[in-house]
Design an enzyme around this catalytic site. Structure first.
Site, PDB file in Angstrom:
ATOM      1  N   HIS A 102      32.415  21.284   0.578  1.00  0.00           N
ATOM      2  CA  HIS A 102      32.153  22.406  -0.319  1.00  0.00           C
ATOM      3  C   HIS A 102      32.390  22.016  -1.767  1.00  0.00           C
ATOM      4  CE1 HIS A 102      36.545  23.322  -0.602  1.00  0.00           C
ATOM      5  NE2 HIS A 102      36.577  23.018   0.672  1.00  0.00           N
ATOM      6  N   ASP A 104      33.067  24.246  -4.275  1.00  0.00           N
ATOM      7  CA  ASP A 104      34.063  25.084  -4.943  1.00  0.00           C
ATOM      8  C   ASP A 104      35.479  24.608  -4.651  1.00  0.00           C
ATOM      9  OD1 ASP A 104      33.633  25.936  -2.230  1.00  0.00           O
ATOM     10  OD2 ASP A 104      34.788  27.741  -2.642  1.00  0.00           O
ATOM     11  N   ASP A 135      40.821  18.500  -1.409  1.00  0.00           N
ATOM     12  CA  ASP A 135      40.134  19.650  -0.791  1.00  0.00           C
ATOM     13  C   ASP A 135      38.987  20.137  -1.665  1.00  0.00           C
ATOM     14  OD1 ASP A 135      39.487  21.866   0.750  1.00  0.00           O
ATOM     15  OD2 ASP A 135      41.191  23.059   0.084  1.00  0.00           O
ATOM     16  N   GLU A 169      33.241  28.063   0.076  1.00  0.00           N
ATOM     17  CA  GLU A 169      34.097  27.970   1.264  1.00  0.00           C
ATOM     18  C   GLU A 169      35.463  28.584   1.018  1.00  0.00           C
ATOM     19  OE1 GLU A 169      37.156  26.124   3.926  1.00  0.00           O
ATOM     20  OE2 GLU A 169      36.957  26.060   1.740  1.00  0.00           O
ATOM     21  N   GLU A 170      35.982  28.387  -0.186  1.00  0.00           N
ATOM     22  CA  GLU A 170      37.339  28.844  -0.483  1.00  0.00           C
ATOM     23  C   GLU A 170      37.471  30.366  -0.448  1.00  0.00           C
ATOM     24  OE1 GLU A 170      39.764  27.046  -0.398  1.00  0.00           O
ATOM     25  OE2 GLU A 170      39.317  25.039  -1.135  1.00  0.00           O
ATOM     26  N   GLU A 197      35.714  18.928   6.421  1.00  0.00           N
ATOM     27  CA  GLU A 197      36.993  18.538   5.837  1.00  0.00           C
ATOM     28  C   GLU A 197      38.122  18.516   6.866  1.00  0.00           C
ATOM     29  OE1 GLU A 197      38.716  21.606   3.228  1.00  0.00           O
ATOM     30  OE2 GLU A 197      37.069  22.875   3.860  1.00  0.00           O
ATOM     31  N   HIS A 395      45.627  22.781  -2.242  1.00  0.00           N
ATOM     32  CA  HIS A 395      45.901  24.054  -2.922  1.00  0.00           C
ATOM     33  C   HIS A 395      47.226  24.033  -3.690  1.00  0.00           C
ATOM     34  CE1 HIS A 395      42.992  26.765  -0.385  1.00  0.00           C
ATOM     35  NE2 HIS A 395      42.475  25.588  -0.685  1.00  0.00           N
TER      36      HIS A 395
END
Length: 425
Positions: A102, A104, A135, A169-170, A197, A395
């Site tokens: 992804h 984003d 990520d 995705e997030e 991922e 994150h």
């Protein structure tokens, strides 16, 4: 068969005593001059925590596709761009391999980082810092560089490889993977298997995730009596009700923490629950009439959706009148992909790992990825990211990836694609 493969891997590992990952970075060329590293840094520097910058990422990938002569398409089934780049195989009738990631990333607070989160700063040890380094912008670069390696060496696989990049995705994939997986454009890709991922590990074992937890993200609205800041409105204010709601949520959370503390690496046996947003109030001298509370739960594998619904209803009752809940995200089913001899893609993955002296460990993903949507369609999908000896900062602050790990990752995907791309029907 799996036992034989594991035995072979063990014998090879003892015999070679080499580094876990083959193909170490070329130390004769400084990291800063390496084209793959530079490309990774350029991608990290696009602040895709902001939705308006996703188009910059799309153009980044358009340039990469043009440089390699790859067919490039952008679909927008949900209103936001889904990128598909294709490395065509020799036998288009065979189900294709999907390499998903992804574009984003989550937001980052610059003041918390040792280097600006979108600077892609590389320190003297070769660690590249940036939001998305783990990520999951790293695997996107590893995918394309693996395809570049195959193409430059004139290697044509039997199966077609589709590299796909999602825009959101997030935030749940509501404008990306969710509508795309249901579209005719996706059906035409003829996907037989997907990689997405994975997670970093602090040792040499590489994790493969074959099932995701079910996300239940809820927005509670608590309403009560308002008034002057000097008044005492009794037990019917929004703040009093908010406390009741927090009490019942935290009681459940403590029960789940006890389960979690009694286990070792079994994230599927408990439901995680966190209060992530609390908002309310309009002035320092006004008793607020409303609070908003956002709660993020990831359900245990054994949790029944009906039981969870009943529990949430009981929370509302305990809070008091004029309390409502709206689901931001609610996934009730999350199928698993087989990780045994019944799945030829898993067997091929293990064989490739064996040849590279890697040890794989299949586990549940404690979070949720876009792969839930593919597994719901019956498509086998595994989460995999070759990030050994890497502190997990997904994150978190100071997210990083070493240049060595990035380059080794390219080698890993080259070997994997040879296996998966030539897997017979």
């Amino acid at each position: 068969m799996a036992n034989i493969i594991m035995l072979m891997c063990f014998v090879i590992l003892l015999a070679t005593l080499e580094h876990t990952l083959a193909g170490a970075i070329d130390t004769t060329k400084p990291y800063s001059e390496n084209p793959t590293v530079q490309k990774f840094q350029e991608y990290l520097q696009i602040d895709t925590s902001r939705p308006e910058n996703i188009e910059q990422a799309v153009e980044f990938w358009r340039r990469e596709a043009e440089a390699l002569g790859l067919p490039f398409a952008v679909y927008s089934p949900g209103g936001r761009p889904v990128v598909v780049m294709t490395y065509e195989g020799a036998n288009s009738s065979l189900p294709s391999i999907m390499l998903n990631s992804h574009m984003d990333v989550v937001e980052a607070v610059p003041e918390d980082w040792i280097y600006p989160p979108f600077s892609a700063y590389m320190d003297d040890e070769g660690k590249i810092y940036g939001r998305g380094a783990q990520d999951d912008k790293d695997i996107s670069i590893e995918y394309i560089e693996a395809i570049r390696t195959l193409k430059e060496n004139n290697i044509t696989l039997q199966r077609t490889i589709h590299m796909t990049l999602m825009p959101d995705e997030e935030t749940g994939g509501f404008d990306g993977m969710v509508p795309f997986a249901r579209s005719e454009d996706f059906k035409r890709l003829n996907v037989g298997f997907a990689l997405d991922e994975g997670l970093p590990t602090t040792d040499d074992t590489l994790i493969v995730t074959n099932v995701d937890k079910r996300p239940w993200q809820m927005e509670f609205t608590i309403r009560g009596v308002a008034g002057h800041g000097s008044s005492m409105q009794g037990m019917d204010t929004a703040a009093v009700k908010l406390r009741r709601l927090l009490d019942v949520i935290m009681e459940f959370r403590e029960d789940q923490m006890k389960i979690s503390d009694s286990l070792e690496k079994d994230d599927g046996s408990f439901t995680s629950v966190n209060v992530n947003i609390v908002q309310g109030g309009i002035a320092t001298n006004i008793v607020p009439s409303e609070f908003r509370l956002v709660v993020d739960m990831r359900l245990a594998i054994t949790a029944k959706a009906s039981d969870m619904d009943e529990m949430i209803s009981s929370w509302i009752m305990a809070t008091g009148a004029n309390t409502t809940v709206k689901f931001i995200r609610k996934v009730e089913e999350s199928p698993a992909t087989a990780v045994d001899d019944s799945n030829p893609y898993w067997v091929a993955l293990q064989e490739a790992a064996c040849e590279m002296n890697m040890t794989l460990s299949a586990i549940l993903c404690p979070a949720t990825s876009d792969m839930v949507q593919l597994r719901l369609l019956g498509i086998p999908a595994l989460g995999f990211s070759p990030k050994p000896r890497t502190t997990n900062r997904v994150h978190g602050v100071n997210e990083y990836l070493s240049a060595t790990t990035l380059m080794n990752g390219v080698d890993v995907y080259v070997r994997l694609l040879k296996k998966l791309g030539n897997l017979p029907l």
